[in-house]
Design an enzyme around this catalytic site. Structure first.
Site, PDB file in Angstrom:
ATOM      1  N   HIS A 163       0.715  -1.234   0.078  1.00 33.85           N
ATOM      2  CA  HIS A 163      -0.010  -0.124  -0.197  1.00 33.85           C
ATOM      3  C   HIS A 163       0.715   1.296  -0.006  1.00 33.85           C
ATOM      4  O   HIS A 163       0.422   2.330   0.414  1.00 33.85           O
ATOM      5  CB  HIS A 163      -0.930  -0.127   1.257  1.00 33.85           C
ATOM      6  CG  HIS A 163      -2.199   0.762   0.929  1.00 33.85           C
ATOM      7  ND1 HIS A 163      -2.845   0.690  -0.341  1.00 33.85           N
ATOM      8  CD2 HIS A 163      -3.115   1.552   1.650  1.00 33.85           C
ATOM      9  CE1 HIS A 163      -3.994   1.734  -0.462  1.00 33.85           C
ATOM     10  NE2 HIS A 163      -4.098   2.064   0.758  1.00 33.85           N
ATOM     11  N   HIS A 272      -0.592   2.613   7.178  1.00 37.42           N
ATOM     12  CA  HIS A 272      -1.010   2.951   5.653  1.00 37.42           C
ATOM     13  C   HIS A 272       0.599   3.197   5.313  1.00 37.42           C
ATOM     14  O   HIS A 272       1.507   3.829   5.930  1.00 37.42           O
ATOM     15  CB  HIS A 272      -1.676   4.061   5.882  1.00 37.42           C
ATOM     16  CG  HIS A 272      -3.192   3.796   5.072  1.00 37.42           C
ATOM     17  ND1 HIS A 272      -3.913   3.373   5.592  1.00 37.42           N
ATOM     18  CD2 HIS A 272      -3.480   4.180   3.785  1.00 37.42           C
ATOM     19  CE1 HIS A 272      -5.155   3.169   4.642  1.00 37.42           C
ATOM     20  NE2 HIS A 272      -4.755   3.586   3.802  1.00 37.42           N
ATOM     21  N   SER A 358      -3.030   5.424   9.938  1.00 37.59           N
ATOM     22  CA  SER A 358      -2.229   6.177   9.522  1.00 37.59           C
ATOM     23  C   SER A 358      -0.827   6.127  10.241  1.00 37.59           C
ATOM     24  O   SER A 358      -0.702   6.115  11.382  1.00 37.59           O
ATOM     25  CB  SER A 358      -2.747   7.645   9.702  1.00 37.59           C
ATOM     26  OG  SER A 358      -1.831   8.640   9.121  1.00 37.59           O
ATOM     27  N   TYR A 590     -12.310  -0.181   0.183  1.00 31.27           N
ATOM     28  CA  TYR A 590     -12.312  -0.388   1.745  1.00 31.27           C
ATOM     29  C   TYR A 590     -13.565  -1.551   2.183  1.00 31.27           C
ATOM     30  O   TYR A 590     -14.645  -1.573   1.477  1.00 31.27           O
ATOM     31  CB  TYR A 590     -12.666   0.924   2.267  1.00 31.27           C
ATOM     32  CG  TYR A 590     -11.562   1.673   2.581  1.00 31.27           C
ATOM     33  CD1 TYR A 590     -10.679   2.194   3.710  1.00 31.27           C
ATOM     34  CD2 TYR A 590     -10.894   2.495   1.303  1.00 31.27           C
ATOM     35  CE1 TYR A 590      -9.486   2.401   3.579  1.00 31.27           C
ATOM     36  CE2 TYR A 590      -9.517   2.890   1.240  1.00 31.27           C
ATOM     37  CZ  TYR A 590      -9.070   3.595   2.469  1.00 31.27           C
ATOM     38  OH  TYR A 590      -7.677   4.072   2.485  1.00 31.27           O
TER      39      TYR A 590
END
Length: 785
Positions: A163, A272, A358, A590
């Site tokens: 990702h 992420h 995050s 998602y």
């Protein structure tokens, strides 16, 4: 695995002693015969002892090596998948202005294969890419079938993305995911498919007897929840089961080759790949790619050397000159120092349920005021464009990438060194394609009983366009919008007006793009998705083609764990390790929980198939888990489409490259001062006249090189464009100019030995009529004191 005895003698003598030579050979899972070292026997011992030793070997041959501690065949591989470093939109942020223009460090496909000596096997590939792609998976499987027959299929091969949001796009087949890249980019696609295939081939050829150990541990400051208001909508009783609103646990497996010892490690941890921002233009594996590079380099010794300043003065810059492409490959640091007889150490930092996690751990702040963003909508004075998350190295995104990468690397090393639980048991797998278009799902009613609901055709909500605190969107969109607005609905209707049935099905999501029902020029979003379970003893990997939020991932893991423990007929005890491999085999955005979906932040707005998407996944994975423990054969399901022949590409080709009169490709434009000295931590920059990197991706090679002078005469590769400390930055003086520059920036690391260095650039230039010629050029020599 089989054993054998070669060439021995056993004789009696008057002295009751004998001298003999015994060799024991082992045949590995690929039929290759390898010698096994035995204790020295060139000594005088009683002859009966030698005969007893021979008898022992014969017995050992008959028991088939059951005394070995290894229980699997293991093989690992790695290959470069770095795509075009110029002109191509990056995949992840959907920012049209984020165009590749160089390399931070290279991207890789890293693979492990685990096999029972005479039974099943599984393949797991970890990509330094934003996500897996259905068309990439399809074409890789076609190549594997042509090479290996039915040994590697969709059933037992998983291809997963880390990702990173800093890789070239254009390699997916659905329209929504290639709009910003101006359609399909064949060069991106080919680089990934070729690299995956070659990494699997390498892993297959490296298969040897070995063992796998597993370990788990927490990383406390490598991820924060970027949608806490949505997480808080989950039931309090459920939230109270967990200490944090993100998963902190890393699960690591350590590969031990019987002959070579440790040969690799793969781990799964949720954060992420957005330490690099939406304005970055250098290809990068982001924090997970950095962690993998750190751990693989952890296995290498540092370069050493001592030279003098007078020696540096005798090596001025050299003019650009033609070379072959192999020059770049041969000078690559990790090629030059690789031991040909030993498998390379492969380390992969894999992605899991990172949907709302995050790496920008300092929190989200308004760039105009410096104050925290609005909690519910992530806005600043009503505008989402001003709200950005801050990484631990703020305002330096490269430093944030390094820090989050190092935190994962440090924990991985700790788990690696302490791993003691050995994986034992069956190798297994289950796979199915599921059509999420109007899939019937049985869910419990709040007051008891069950009811049947359905998923919906794919659609994204208004908050999808708002982006996240990692990379906010544009215009007046905002997270937490469950209404939409009239203007953007009118714009939407020009493309496709959703039916009332679709509006009701997706409620409370206000539909911005009805992607599941948009078919021109071809499908905008998938409806048929692959789901998969891989088993290695007590480790179970759930391959999902999407980004699960923290709580969604917890629910899926718990549901599968319950099936395995309750229906496994004793195959699994309480110590089941269940991990989710996110963004695997395909991509469908998602998966939020039903409760998070109601809030309609970015993750809920990007949950394509409506509020019951997670329930559908849980239902179908429970079927796979049941089939896994019962060793049932299940229906494969409908095949996803192959849209490769329908792809459209609007990216213009490279026409030609040129330099000013009297200048060669590879000539230095801006050099370091002659006879200059630098220290560790200094930034050294050299600019060369160059050509478009799309002419040659330098796969398994390098655009940038730092060389170290040894013995006063030999230039040895020290750092290349796969190193965190060396950046290759490409630019044009004008947008349509055929001229270009390559700037090499080297931040001298603490590991650099004192001595004489120089910087070198490799490239490939295209003539007007299509001929591509390779070149190189060198800077002045310099001293690192």
């Amino acid at each position: 695995m089989s054993w054998g005895i070669r060439s021995f003698q056993c004789s009696h003598s008057s002295s009751t002693t004998a001298v003999m030579a015994v060799a024991l050979f082992v045949k590995d899972g690929k039929g290759r015969v390898r010698p096994v070292r035995l204790p020295s026997t060139d000594m005088a011992l009683p002859s009966y002892a030698y005969c007893s030793w021979i008898l022992f070997l014969v017995l050992l041959q008959n028991v088939g090596g059951c005394l070995s501690s290894s229980n699997y065949l293991i093989g690992l591989g790695s290959h470069d998948i770095t795509g075009p470093a110029a002109d191509v939109n990056m995949m992840g942020y959907a920012n049209m202005e984020q165009i590749t223009s160089g390399v931070h460090f290279r991207l890789h496909a890293r693979t492990f294969i685990v096999a029972e000596p005479q039974g099943s096997r599984v393949v797991f590939v970890n990509l330094d890419a934003c996500m897996a792609s259905q068309i990439v998976t399809t074409k890789v499987l076609e190549r594997l079938k042509a090479r290996y027959g039915d040994l590697y299929t969709e059933q037992n091969v998983a291809i997963s993305g880390t990702h990173t949001h800093a890789g070239p796009g254009g390699y997916l087949q659905y329209v929504l995911y290639i709009v910003t890249s101006l359609g399909f980019v064949r060069q991106s696609f080919d680089a990934i498919v070729d690299g995956i295939e070659k990494s699997i081939i390498q892993a297959h050829e490296n298969l040897q007897p070995g063992s796998i150990f597993i370990n788990r541990g927490e990383i406390l400051v490598a991820g924060v929840n970027r949608s806490p208001s949505a997480y808080l909508n989950n039931p309090a009783s459920e939230r109270n089961k967990y200490k944090c609103n993100v998963d902190k646990e890393m699960t690591l497996i350590k590969f031990m080759d019987d002959e070579w010892g440790p040969v690799g490690a793969f781990n799964w941890f949720a954060t992420h790949g957005t330490s690099m921002s939406r304005t970055n233009s250098l290809i990068s594996g982001d924090n997970k790619g950095a962690a993998a590079r750190f751990m693989e380099d952890w296995q290498r010794d540092s370069l050493k050397g001592t030279e003098t300043m007078q020696l540096a003065a005798s090596f001025p810059f050299s003019r650009g000159r033609p070379v072959t492409r192999l020059s770049s490959v041969a000078r690559r640091v990790r090629n030059a120092f690789r031991q040909t007889d030993r498998p390379q150490f492969v380390s992969a930092f894999c992605q899991t349920n990172c949907g709302d996690v995050s790496p920008n751990v300092l929190g989200a702040f308004c760039i105009d005021s410096g104050k925290p963003c609005d909690f519910n909508h992530s806005t600043c004075n009503g505008k989402n464009e001003l709200c950005y998350g801050r990484g631990p190295g703020y305002p330096d995104e490269f430093e944030s990438t390094r820090i989050i990468g190092e935190r994962q690397f440090n924990k991985a090393v700790e788990l690696f060194n302490k791993a003691s639980e050995q994986l034992k048991g069956k190798i297994g797998f289950q796979h199915a394609y599921v059509d999420f278009l109007n899939l019937e799902v049985t869910i419990p009613k709040p007051n008891g009983g069950t009811e049947v609901v359905k998923t919906c055709p794919a659609a994204v909500g208004f908050a999808f366009a708002a982006g996240t605190t990692d990379g906010p969107g544009a215009f007046d969109f905002k997270q937490g919008d469950d209404k939409g607005n009239v203007f953007w609905k009118l714009v939407r209707n020009l493309l496709k007006t959703p039916s009332q049935e679709q509006v009701d099905c997706q409620h409370p999501k206000p539909i911005l793009l009805d992607t599941g029902e948009m078919k021109e020029p071809y499908d905008w979003a998938p409806s048929i998705l692959p789901i998969q379970i891989l088993r290695i003893g007590q480790l179970v990997i759930l391959s999902v083609p999407s980004e699960f939020t923290t709580m969604a991932g917890r629910r899926l893991r718990d549901a599968v764990r319950m099936v395995l423990s309750s229906r496994g007929n004793g195959q699994f005890d309480s110590n089941i390790h269940v991990v989710i491999a996110g963004l695997t085999n395909s991509y469908s955005q998602y998966v939020a929980t039903f409760e998070e979906y109601q809030v309609q932040r970015y993750e809920g707005a990007s949950t394509l198939y409506g509020p019951h998407t997670l329930s559908a996944y849980i239902q179908e994975f429970k079927k796979l888990a049941t089939a896994l423990v019962n060793e049932d054969i299940i229906e494969s399901g409908p095949q996803p489409p192959d849209l490769l022949d329908r792809q459209i590409s609007l990216l213009p080709p490279v026409v030609m490259d040129s330099t000013p009169p009297g200048v060669n490709f590879g000539d230095v434009k801006t050099d370091v001062p002659f006879n200059s000295t630098f220290r560790r931590g200094d930034l050294i920059s050299v600019t060369f006249w160059s050509a478009c990197p799309r002419n040659d991706l330098m796969t398994e090679g390098t655009f940038a090189l730092v060389e170290h002078l040894q013995d006063g005469k030999t230039w040895v590769p020290a750092f290349d464009d796969d190193d965190f400390c060396l950046r290759f930055i490409w630019s044009r003086p004008g947008k349509l100019s055929p001229q270009s520059h390559a700037t090499l920036e080297w931040r001298v690391p603490s590991s650099a030995a004192p001595g004489v260095y120089r910087m070198r650039h490799f490239g490939a230039a295209k003539a007007l009529f299509g001929t591509v010629r390779h070149f190189t050029g060198c800077s002045n020599a310099l001293v690192v004191a």
